[in-house]
Motif scaffolding. Structure first.
Motif, PDB file in Angstrom:
ATOM      1  N   TYR A   1       8.211   7.620  -1.062  1.00  0.00           N
ATOM      2  CA  TYR A   1       9.248   7.181  -1.290  1.00  0.00           C
ATOM      3  C   TYR A   1      10.024   6.349  -0.184  1.00  0.00           C
ATOM      4  O   TYR A   1      10.048   4.745   0.430  1.00  0.00           O
ATOM      5  CB  TYR A   1      10.475   6.818  -2.980  1.00  0.00           C
ATOM      6  CG  TYR A   1       8.673   6.655  -4.179  1.00  0.00           C
ATOM      7  CD1 TYR A   1       8.474   5.152  -4.637  1.00  0.00           C
ATOM      8  CD2 TYR A   1       8.895   7.428  -4.698  1.00  0.00           C
ATOM      9  CE1 TYR A   1       7.757   4.442  -5.809  1.00  0.00           C
ATOM     10  CE2 TYR A   1       7.769   7.597  -5.396  1.00  0.00           C
ATOM     11  CZ  TYR A   1       7.082   5.727  -6.416  1.00  0.00           C
ATOM     12  OH  TYR A   1       6.633   6.122  -7.123  1.00  0.00           O
ATOM     13  N   LYS A   2      10.847   7.357   0.295  1.00  0.00           N
ATOM     14  CA  LYS A   2      11.026   7.172   1.323  1.00  0.00           C
ATOM     15  C   LYS A   2      10.047   6.882   2.801  1.00  0.00           C
ATOM     16  O   LYS A   2      11.062   5.470   3.496  1.00  0.00           O
ATOM     17  CB  LYS A   2      11.839   8.369   2.048  1.00  0.00           C
ATOM     18  CG  LYS A   2      12.749   8.897   1.269  1.00  0.00           C
ATOM     19  CD  LYS A   2      13.951   8.159   0.983  1.00  0.00           C
ATOM     20  CE  LYS A   2      14.909   8.313   2.335  1.00  0.00           C
ATOM     21  NZ  LYS A   2      16.504   7.968   2.291  1.00  0.00           N
ATOM     22  N   GLY A   3       9.176   7.268   3.050  1.00  0.00           N
ATOM     23  CA  GLY A   3       8.533   6.454   3.084  1.00  0.00           C
ATOM     24  C   GLY A   3       8.287   4.972   3.754  1.00  0.00           C
ATOM     25  O   GLY A   3       8.448   4.101   4.300  1.00  0.00           O
ATOM     26  N   ALA A   4       8.010   4.021   2.018  1.00  0.00           N
ATOM     27  CA  ALA A   4       7.742   3.212   1.829  1.00  0.00           C
ATOM     28  C   ALA A   4       9.316   2.358   2.594  1.00  0.00           C
ATOM     29  O   ALA A   4       8.763   1.267   2.808  1.00  0.00           O
ATOM     30  CB  ALA A   4       7.519   3.005   0.330  1.00  0.00           C
ATOM     31  N   GLU A   5      10.322   2.561   2.218  1.00  0.00           N
ATOM     32  CA  GLU A   5      11.804   2.530   2.978  1.00  0.00           C
ATOM     33  C   GLU A   5      11.255   1.941   4.078  1.00  0.00           C
ATOM     34  O   GLU A   5      11.683   1.005   4.215  1.00  0.00           O
ATOM     35  CB  GLU A   5      12.877   2.807   2.327  1.00  0.00           C
ATOM     36  CG  GLU A   5      13.038   2.939   0.811  1.00  0.00           C
ATOM     37  CD  GLU A   5      14.370   4.100   0.890  1.00  0.00           C
ATOM     38  OE1 GLU A   5      15.371   5.108   2.264  1.00  0.00           O
ATOM     39  OE2 GLU A   5      15.058   4.096  -0.049  1.00  0.00           O
ATOM     40  N   GLY A   6      10.835   2.784   5.036  1.00  0.00           N
ATOM     41  CA  GLY A   6      10.456   2.580   6.093  1.00  0.00           C
ATOM     42  C   GLY A   6       9.768   0.960   6.903  1.00  0.00           C
ATOM     43  O   GLY A   6       9.910   1.085   7.705  1.00  0.00           O
ATOM     44  N   ILE A   7       8.363   0.743   6.168  1.00  0.00           N
ATOM     45  CA  ILE A   7       8.155  -0.111   6.014  1.00  0.00           C
ATOM     46  C   ILE A   7       7.965  -0.963   5.618  1.00  0.00           C
ATOM     47  O   ILE A   7       7.955  -2.645   6.400  1.00  0.00           O
ATOM     48  CB  ILE A   7       6.465   0.203   5.187  1.00  0.00           C
ATOM     49  CG1 ILE A   7       5.933   1.639   5.632  1.00  0.00           C
ATOM     50  CG2 ILE A   7       5.394  -0.693   5.401  1.00  0.00           C
ATOM     51  CD1 ILE A   7       4.615   2.064   5.058  1.00  0.00           C
TER      52      ILE A   7
ATOM     53  N   ASP B   1       1.194  -1.182   0.219  1.00  0.00           N
ATOM     54  CA  ASP B   1       0.144  -0.136  -0.054  1.00  0.00           C
ATOM     55  C   ASP B   1       0.799   1.469   0.261  1.00  0.00           C
ATOM     56  O   ASP B   1       0.074   2.770  -0.618  1.00  0.00           O
ATOM     57  CB  ASP B   1      -0.692  -0.220   1.005  1.00  0.00           C
ATOM     58  CG  ASP B   1      -2.349  -0.784   1.128  1.00  0.00           C
ATOM     59  OD1 ASP B   1      -2.402  -1.128  -0.207  1.00  0.00           O
ATOM     60  OD2 ASP B   1      -2.732  -1.281   1.390  1.00  0.00           O
ATOM     61  N   ALA B   2       2.301   1.301   1.060  1.00  0.00           N
ATOM     62  CA  ALA B   2       2.704   2.480   0.274  1.00  0.00           C
ATOM     63  C   ALA B   2       3.864   2.935  -0.298  1.00  0.00           C
ATOM     64  O   ALA B   2       3.843   4.303  -0.682  1.00  0.00           O
ATOM     65  CB  ALA B   2       3.641   2.424   1.657  1.00  0.00           C
ATOM     66  N   ILE B   3       4.066   2.022  -1.931  1.00  0.00           N
ATOM     67  CA  ILE B   3       4.313   1.864  -2.340  1.00  0.00           C
ATOM     68  C   ILE B   3       3.056   2.243  -3.559  1.00  0.00           C
ATOM     69  O   ILE B   3       3.826   2.902  -4.638  1.00  0.00           O
ATOM     70  CB  ILE B   3       5.193   0.664  -2.966  1.00  0.00           C
ATOM     71  CG1 ILE B   3       6.463   0.409  -2.626  1.00  0.00           C
ATOM     72  CG2 ILE B   3       5.014   0.786  -4.259  1.00  0.00           C
ATOM     73  CD1 ILE B   3       7.455   1.257  -2.967  1.00  0.00           C
TER      74      ILE B   3
END
Length: 387
Positions: free
Chosen positions: A354-360, A121-123
């Motif tokens: 995209y940086k947020g998705a890295e964290g997840i 979902d983040a991606i």
């Protein structure tokens, strides 16, 4: 001089973080200082509309901080073209659906982490925002803490020489809620409500580690629920279904080893609630939220293991404080100003969804490691700079 008024939908500002850090210490503080000055001499003035489910609390906040706009109707706020930015500080399980709506409404997106409840979902959110041509960012406040800014200064100066290892210690005792009220919301300890130490803090460790020390190649993690029962805000006992502690190791692409202990069931016997120790060939440093101290190789003592005599060293005396050398602003406010400049003046900004998705992605890899009792590779996310 032109003043750029920019409407910001602030959803979830009735929560502790949303009220204190994002509303009071960021947006209200920016308004009270007269806005944000651009290099052109123009100014940005944020004009928030507070959104949430509790009308009485929204009205109270608006009155206290002299704001004229609030609503319990998110769709109404999204339909107003004056509101250019959508900000989300809701609980994680509500975030993705609201951001989808905001992207469809053509709003620029700024949100708390985690950006969604899972990596897929983040991606998707990052891709949708890119395709829609809206600017987007995720809160990565730890990068702007005074202690970590000083640590970054040391790294950039070459103080450490070759960095060997990093040890991060985070946490404090969160009261169970029976004989003393807990300091964190009860949903934090229910997995079904998006709670858990790993999903909360590993998105932070992702950007802290990778911004300061290098790309994460793999992770080994074990989580646990030390406190199995807690008492909620209404005095009801509930089962803690989420992890309240996590013990992880990270191998970086450059060979640096990072250890991270994270716990809401630990009593603090260190300089701060969060400390980072970096050891290098030329010297070492320990940073907290605000302070940072160093020990160079020429100041390092030469202890010898001998448990049969009293310790002859005052180890703390060999460390020296790194001076402030500047006035540090609130970390959340600093990032708000960066994002607003990005939206209004198109200044560079890379801390996107995209940086947020890295964290997840890292959090999910850590959960997989815990479940399968093994090291798990972290492939990373191809980051795309905002439009």
């Amino acid at each position: 001089m032109k003043v750029h008024q920019i409407g910001i939908i602030m959803n979830g500002v009735t929560g502790r973080m949303g009220t204190n850090q994002h509303l009071i210490r960021s947006i209200v503080a920016i308004r009270e200082q007269g806005g944000i000055e651009l290099s052109s001499g123009d100014k940005i003035m944020p004009d928030p509309i507070l959104v949430g489910r509790r009308a009485n609390r929204l009205e109270e906040l608006a009155k206290v901080y002299q704001l004229s706009r609030w609503t319990t109707d998110l769709d109404e706020a999204l339909s107003d073209d004056y509101n250019q930015i959508y900000f989300d500080a809701q609980t994680t399980v509500r975030r993705s659906e609201a951001i989808h709506k905001a992207i469809a409404a053509g709003k620029h997106i700024y949100c708390e982490k985690p950006t969604a409840t899972n990596f897929e979902d983040a991606i998707e959110l990052a891709q949708l925002a890119t395709e829609a041509g809206v600017k987007n960012g995720v809160v990565q406040d730890k990068l702007y803490l005074p202690g970590l800014l000083k640590l970054k200064r040391l790294i950039d100066s070459g103080f450490f020489g070759k960095i060997l290892s990093v040890r991060m210690d985070f946490g404090y005792w969160v009261f169970e809620g029976d004989w003393q009220e807990g300091q964190r919301p009860s949903w934090n300890y229910r997995k079904e409500d998006g709670g858990g130490m790993i999903v909360d803090m590993y998105p932070h460790w992702s950007y802290v580690i990778q911004d300061l020390f290098g790309k994460i190649e793999s992770v080994s993690c074990i989580g646990t629920t030390h406190i199995p029962e807690r008492v909620d805000e209404s005095g009801n006992t509930y089962t803690a279904t989420a992890d309240d502690a996590a013990y992880g190791m990270f191998e970086l692409e450059n060979g640096v080893i990072v250890q991270a202990n994270s716990s809401w069931a630990v009593r603090v016997n260190r300089d701060d609630l969060f400390t980072v120790q970096v050891d290098g060939i030329e010297g070492s440093a320990v940073a907290g939220l605000r302070n940072c101290k160093v020990q160079h190789r020429v100041n390092s003592p030469k202890p010898v293991w001998n448990p049969d005599i009293p310790n002859p060293f005052d180890f703390q005396s060999h460390w020296k404080e790194v001076p402030d050398n500047k006035v540090f602003d609130n970390a959340f406010k600093v990032q708000w100003e960066m994002f607003l400049k990005h939206v209004v003046a198109d200044e560079a900004y890379t801390l996107d969804l995209y940086k947020g998705a890295e964290g997840i992605q890292l959090a999910e890899a850590a959960l997989q490691s815990w479940n399968e009792r093994r090291w798990v590779a972290v492939p990373g996310v191809k980051n795309k700079v905002n439009v």
